[in-house]
Design a protein around this motif. Structure first.
Motif, PDB file in Angstrom:
ATOM      1  N   THR A  79      42.127  27.684  42.976  1.00 24.16           N
ATOM      2  CA  THR A  79      43.394  28.405  43.078  1.00 24.16           C
ATOM      3  C   THR A  79      43.174  29.870  43.442  1.00 24.16           C
ATOM      4  OG1 THR A  79      44.154  26.983  41.293  1.00 24.16           O
ATOM      5  CG2 THR A  79      45.579  28.820  41.874  1.00 24.16           C
ATOM      6  N   LEU A  80      42.208  30.524  42.757  1.00 21.30           N
ATOM      7  CA  LEU A  80      41.976  31.949  42.996  1.00 21.30           C
ATOM      8  C   LEU A  80      41.603  32.212  44.456  1.00 21.30           C
ATOM      9  CD1 LEU A  80      40.070  32.977  39.731  1.00 21.30           C
ATOM     10  CD2 LEU A  80      42.335  33.747  40.442  1.00 21.30           C
ATOM     11  N   VAL A  81      40.762  31.307  45.022  1.00 24.88           N
ATOM     12  CA  VAL A  81      40.359  31.486  46.418  1.00 24.88           C
ATOM     13  C   VAL A  81      41.539  31.237  47.359  1.00 24.88           C
ATOM     14  CG1 VAL A  81      38.887  30.597  48.276  1.00 24.88           C
ATOM     15  CG2 VAL A  81      37.917  31.042  45.997  1.00 24.88           C
ATOM     16  N   HIS A  82      42.294  30.169  47.092  1.00 20.19           N
ATOM     17  CA  HIS A  82      43.442  29.857  47.949  1.00 20.19           C
ATOM     18  C   HIS A  82      44.501  30.944  47.916  1.00 20.19           C
ATOM     19  CE1 HIS A  82      42.243  25.353  47.855  1.00 20.19           C
ATOM     20  NE2 HIS A  82      41.673  25.994  48.864  1.00 20.19           N
ATOM     21  N   LEU A  83      44.646  31.587  46.751  1.00 20.82           N
ATOM     22  CA  LEU A  83      45.647  32.658  46.638  1.00 20.82           C
ATOM     23  C   LEU A  83      45.145  33.961  47.248  1.00 20.82           C
ATOM     24  CD1 LEU A  83      46.928  32.166  42.976  1.00 20.82           C
ATOM     25  CD2 LEU A  83      48.173  31.640  45.067  1.00 20.82           C
ATOM     26  N   GLY A  84      43.839  33.989  47.585  1.00 20.10           N
ATOM     27  CA  GLY A  84      43.270  35.192  48.182  1.00 20.10           C
ATOM     28  C   GLY A  84      43.112  36.331  47.195  1.00 20.10           C
ATOM     29  N   ILE A  85      42.877  35.984  45.915  1.00 20.48           N
ATOM     30  CA  ILE A  85      42.686  37.023  44.898  1.00 20.48           C
ATOM     31  C   ILE A  85      41.246  37.537  44.979  1.00 20.48           C
ATOM     32  CG2 ILE A  85      42.755  37.552  42.420  1.00 20.48           C
ATOM     33  CD1 ILE A  85      45.477  36.742  43.604  1.00 20.48           C
ATOM     34  N   ASP A  86      41.119  38.847  45.136  1.00 24.72           N
ATOM     35  CA  ASP A  86      39.788  39.425  45.278  1.00 24.72           C
ATOM     36  C   ASP A  86      39.211  39.779  43.914  1.00 24.72           C
ATOM     37  OD1 ASP A  86      37.472  40.569  46.169  1.00 24.72           O
ATOM     38  OD2 ASP A  86      38.403  42.490  46.676  1.00 24.72           O
ATOM     39  N   LEU A  87      38.233  38.989  43.483  1.00 19.98           N
ATOM     40  CA  LEU A  87      37.556  39.276  42.222  1.00 19.98           C
ATOM     41  C   LEU A  87      36.084  39.565  42.490  1.00 19.98           C
ATOM     42  CD1 LEU A  87      39.107  36.542  39.874  1.00 19.98           C
ATOM     43  CD2 LEU A  87      39.540  38.981  39.795  1.00 19.98           C
ATOM     44  N   SER A  88      35.817  40.056  43.731  1.00 19.14           N
ATOM     45  CA  SER A  88      34.418  40.220  44.147  1.00 19.14           C
ATOM     46  C   SER A  88      33.649  41.213  43.281  1.00 19.14           C
ATOM     47  CB  SER A  88      34.356  40.638  45.619  1.00 19.14           C
ATOM     48  OG  SER A  88      35.101  41.831  45.776  1.00 19.14           O
ATOM     49  N   ASN A  89      34.349  42.212  42.718  1.00 21.37           N
ATOM     50  CA  ASN A  89      33.590  43.145  41.881  1.00 21.37           C
ATOM     51  C   ASN A  89      33.802  42.912  40.384  1.00 21.37           C
ATOM     52  OD1 ASN A  89      36.165  43.996  42.006  1.00 21.37           O
ATOM     53  ND2 ASN A  89      35.730  45.925  43.056  1.00 21.37           N
ATOM     54  N   VAL A  90      34.187  41.660  40.072  1.00 17.02           N
ATOM     55  CA  VAL A  90      34.329  41.294  38.663  1.00 17.02           C
ATOM     56  C   VAL A  90      33.299  40.216  38.358  1.00 17.02           C
ATOM     57  CG1 VAL A  90      35.869  40.330  36.911  1.00 17.02           C
ATOM     58  CG2 VAL A  90      36.816  41.704  38.764  1.00 17.02           C
ATOM     59  N   THR A  91      32.592  40.371  37.231  1.00 16.58           N
ATOM     60  CA  THR A  91      31.639  39.337  36.849  1.00 16.58           C
ATOM     61  C   THR A  91      32.427  38.160  36.295  1.00 16.58           C
ATOM     62  OG1 THR A  91      30.230  41.149  36.172  1.00 16.58           O
ATOM     63  CG2 THR A  91      29.514  38.930  35.560  1.00 16.58           C
ATOM     64  N   THR A  92      32.213  36.976  36.854  1.00 12.87           N
ATOM     65  CA  THR A  92      32.917  35.790  36.366  1.00 12.87           C
ATOM     66  C   THR A  92      31.903  34.690  36.070  1.00 12.87           C
ATOM     67  OG1 THR A  92      33.236  35.080  38.641  1.00 12.87           O
ATOM     68  CG2 THR A  92      35.065  36.235  37.632  1.00 12.87           C
ATOM     69  N   ARG A  93      32.237  33.876  35.079  1.00  9.66           N
ATOM     70  CA  ARG A  93      31.364  32.751  34.716  1.00  9.66           C
ATOM     71  C   ARG A  93      32.247  31.552  34.360  1.00  9.66           C
ATOM     72  NH1 ARG A  93      28.222  35.414  36.745  1.00  9.66           N
ATOM     73  NH2 ARG A  93      26.123  36.065  36.108  1.00  9.66           N
ATOM     74  N   SER A  94      31.666  30.356  34.513  1.00  7.62           N
ATOM     75  CA  SER A  94      32.487  29.168  34.246  1.00  7.62           C
ATOM     76  C   SER A  94      32.638  28.900  32.756  1.00  7.62           C
ATOM     77  CB  SER A  94      31.887  27.940  34.949  1.00  7.62           C
ATOM     78  OG  SER A  94      30.619  27.682  34.392  1.00  7.62           O
TER      79      SER A  94
ATOM     80  N   VAL B  89      43.910  41.100  37.248  1.00  5.49           N
ATOM     81  CA  VAL B  89      43.212  42.120  38.029  1.00  5.49           C
ATOM     82  C   VAL B  89      43.553  43.514  37.489  1.00  5.49           C
ATOM     83  CG1 VAL B  89      43.090  43.204  40.310  1.00  5.49           C
ATOM     84  CG2 VAL B  89      42.981  40.717  40.109  1.00  5.49           C
ATOM     85  N   GLU B  90      44.825  43.722  37.168  1.00  8.17           N
ATOM     86  CA  GLU B  90      45.244  45.027  36.624  1.00  8.17           C
ATOM     87  C   GLU B  90      44.596  45.312  35.278  1.00  8.17           C
ATOM     88  OE1 GLU B  90      49.215  46.214  36.195  1.00  8.17           O
ATOM     89  OE2 GLU B  90      49.586  46.357  38.339  1.00  8.17           O
ATOM     90  N   THR B  91      44.552  44.276  34.439  1.00  5.63           N
ATOM     91  CA  THR B  91      43.931  44.451  33.130  1.00  5.63           C
ATOM     92  C   THR B  91      42.462  44.824  33.279  1.00  5.63           C
ATOM     93  OG1 THR B  91      45.442  42.815  32.222  1.00  5.63           O
ATOM     94  CG2 THR B  91      43.500  43.307  30.911  1.00  5.63           C
ATOM     95  N   ILE B  92      41.789  44.127  34.193  1.00  4.22           N
ATOM     96  CA  ILE B  92      40.370  44.397  34.417  1.00  4.22           C
ATOM     97  C   ILE B  92      40.172  45.836  34.893  1.00  4.22           C
ATOM     98  CG2 ILE B  92      38.401  43.786  35.900  1.00  4.22           C
ATOM     99  CD1 ILE B  92      39.535  40.836  35.725  1.00  4.22           C
ATOM    100  N   LYS B  93      41.073  46.285  35.784  1.00  9.59           N
ATOM    101  CA  LYS B  93      41.022  47.665  36.274  1.00  9.59           C
ATOM    102  C   LYS B  93      41.178  48.651  35.124  1.00  9.59           C
ATOM    103  CE  LYS B  93      42.767  48.076  40.992  1.00  9.59           C
ATOM    104  NZ  LYS B  93      44.042  48.266  41.709  1.00  9.59           N
ATOM    105  N   ALA B  94      42.185  48.416  34.303  1.00 10.28           N
ATOM    106  CA  ALA B  94      42.463  49.340  33.187  1.00 10.28           C
ATOM    107  C   ALA B  94      41.270  49.411  32.236  1.00 10.28           C
ATOM    108  CB  ALA B  94      43.724  48.914  32.446  1.00 10.28           C
ATOM    109  N   VAL B  95      40.638  48.258  32.009  1.00 11.38           N
ATOM    110  CA  VAL B  95      39.456  48.226  31.138  1.00 11.38           C
ATOM    111  C   VAL B  95      38.349  49.096  31.744  1.00 11.38           C
ATOM    112  CG1 VAL B  95      37.615  46.749  30.240  1.00 11.38           C
ATOM    113  CG2 VAL B  95      39.984  45.995  30.090  1.00 11.38           C
ATOM    114  N   ARG B  96      38.195  49.006  33.071  1.00  9.47           N
ATOM    115  CA  ARG B  96      37.208  49.851  33.761  1.00  9.47           C
ATOM    116  C   ARG B  96      37.505  51.328  33.524  1.00  9.47           C
ATOM    117  NH1 ARG B  96      35.815  46.899  38.536  1.00  9.47           N
ATOM    118  NH2 ARG B  96      34.359  45.361  37.755  1.00  9.47           N
ATOM    119  N   PHE B  97      38.787  51.679  33.615  1.00  7.56           N
ATOM    120  CA  PHE B  97      39.157  53.089  33.471  1.00  7.56           C
ATOM    121  C   PHE B  97      38.753  53.655  32.119  1.00  7.56           C
ATOM    122  CE2 PHE B  97      42.705  52.419  36.756  1.00  7.56           C
ATOM    123  CZ  PHE B  97      41.873  52.827  37.780  1.00  7.56           C
ATOM    124  N   VAL B  98      38.893  52.864  31.058  1.00 10.71           N
ATOM    125  CA  VAL B  98      38.503  53.408  29.752  1.00 10.71           C
ATOM    126  C   VAL B  98      36.983  53.384  29.566  1.00 10.71           C
ATOM    127  CG1 VAL B  98      40.693  52.910  28.601  1.00 10.71           C
ATOM    128  CG2 VAL B  98      38.815  51.270  28.419  1.00 10.71           C
ATOM    129  N   GLY B  99      36.285  52.782  30.514  1.00  4.31           N
ATOM    130  CA  GLY B  99      34.826  52.876  30.472  1.00  4.31           C
ATOM    131  C   GLY B  99      34.114  51.623  30.009  1.00  4.31           C
TER     132      GLY B  99
END
Lengths: 121, 286
Positions: B248-263, B223-233
């Motif tokens: 696992t991600l859902v059970h851990l309650g990790i919020d990736l709602s504003n990240v594009t994800t694909r299988s 999540v932090e890496t994704i944030k940092a990537v956003r910051f540089v544009g």
């Protein structure tokens, strides 16, 4: 005294500000005030904040940028920060810079593209 | 019988005969004169060169008449001479009988070579210091080869830890394989941001197909890496989200709602093309 260090220019309805390498607190407050004044005066589509020269980011700067983004949004504009350096980006994640009302771009060029795509004149 | 078999092996030294000690002395001298890899030199107790071998000439560039009588500090770097190292070497050899070092030395033409140097104190039977024997070996090639190997292994290791490749103009890809610990996450973040800005790529594909499991910490790093990537544009498309990882991600309650994800990576690549307004079309059959 330091307010002269911030220059807000308007290009085709968009405000542009280039931050100096190591802005002090006075410069950072001037950023917010001058930007908001210019938003009102020009009814601008938004703000492009060029951070490509900046090499240090403190919590005050991060908070001001987050706040300014929200304020510009309330006044009907889009804020785009452009050209943040990798090291500054890493610091920004630790300082909790919030991108809720802010878009980002690799550089000013890309920021202008983004602005005209999403907020056309 | 015995003699014949020895003869077939080459040099025969017979210690019983009086002449043989002279003969072996001659052979020793021949060895000193002919050996190529070692520069063999004799110094007097003050460190002046008194004897110079052809191999020393070959390695260091001085002819015998140019160097005999000169102080052996001529072979040291100016920094070593300034710090008094030649004198310390002699003192160490006199005290312990022997001094060995691997260091930079200087040839006559001023070029440097990496040398293994052995200084041996030469004493008579009463223990008086007669001088020093000095054997120098040029190890520049070996050092260069070692450094090359070290450099290569460092590059391979770095590449294997977080390989960031540009797959298309404007798209970089990081295929992550194995466990993502804090140190690797840090490297991932730095390398990814550096590549994004260097190639001016607005899209980064982070593929986690090869990541066996995800825990809270790993997810937080992502999540932090994704944030940092956003910051540089730029934007991240997270790919390779397998069913187990999604659970696992859902059970851990990790919020990736504003990240594009694909299988799959393929699906992610299509998203990336879309973000860059590129379209892939099949070539017409005719």
């Amino acid at each position: 005294m330091h307010r002269e260090t911030i220059t807000v220019i308007k290009v085709r309805g968009v405000l542009m500000v280039t931050m100096p390498a190591d802005p002090d607190d006075a410069t950072i407050s001037a950023l917010q005030e001058k930007t908001l004044e210019a938003m009102e005066e020009y009814e601008a589509r938004g703000l492009i904040l060029d951070l490509s020269r900046v090499d240090t980011l403190d919590s005050y700067f991060a908070r001001t940028v987050t706040e300014t983004g929200k304020m510009v949004n309330l006044m009907g504009g889009q804020t785009i920060i452009a050209g943040m350096r990798p090291a500054v980006a890493i610091t920004a994640t630790q300082l909790g810079l919030n991108l809720a009302f802010i878009r980002t771009a690799l550089g000013v060029d890309q920021a202008l593209d983004l602005m005209s795509e999403e907020h056309p004149v | 019988m015995n003699k014949a078999s020895s003869k077939s092996k080459g040099v025969v030294i017979e210690p019983q005969e009086t002449r043989s000690s002279e003969a072996s002395g001659d052979l020793l001298r021949l060895l000193v004169e002919n050996i190529k890899e070692y520069a063999i030199t004799i110094l007097d107790p003050e460190g002046m060169v008194t004897s110079w071998s052809p191999s020393a000439e070959k390695i260091k560039g001085y002819k015998a008449d140019e160097i005999v009588g000169k102080h052996f500090s001529a072979f040291h770097t100016p920094e070593d001479v300034a710090s008094g190292k030649p004198e310390r070497e002699l003192a160490a050899a006199a005290k312990d009988g022997r001094y060995e070092d691997e260091t930079w030395r200087v040839r006559k033409d001023g070029t440097r070579f990496w040398a293994n140097v052995i200084l041996t104190a030469l004493r008579d039977k009463k223990g008086n210091l007669l001088g020093y024997g000095k054997v120098t070996r040029d190890l520049t090639e070996r050092k260069r080869a070692e450094e090359q190997i070290r450099q290569q292994s460092r590059e391979i290791l770095e590449m294997a830890t977080v390989p960031v490749v540009q797959v298309w103009e404007g798209i970089v890809l990081v295929p992550l394989i194995g466990v993502l610990d804090s140190e690797r996450s840090q490297q991932l973040m730095e390398k990814l941001l550096e590549r994004i800005t260097a190639t001016s790529s607005p899209v980064a594909l982070v593929d986690i197909t090869g990541v066996p499991t995800i825990d809270t910490k790993t997810a937080q790093h992502l999540v932090e890496t994704i944030k940092a990537v956003r910051f540089v544009g730029a934007d991240v498309v997270l790919t390779g989200v397998r069913p187990a990882i999604a659970q696992t991600l859902v059970h851990l309650g990790i919020d990736l709602s504003n990240v594009t994800t694909r299988s799959s990576l393929a699906a992610g690549l299509r998203v990336a093309f879309g973000m860059l307004h590129l379209c892939v079309s099949a070539e017409s059959a005719d």
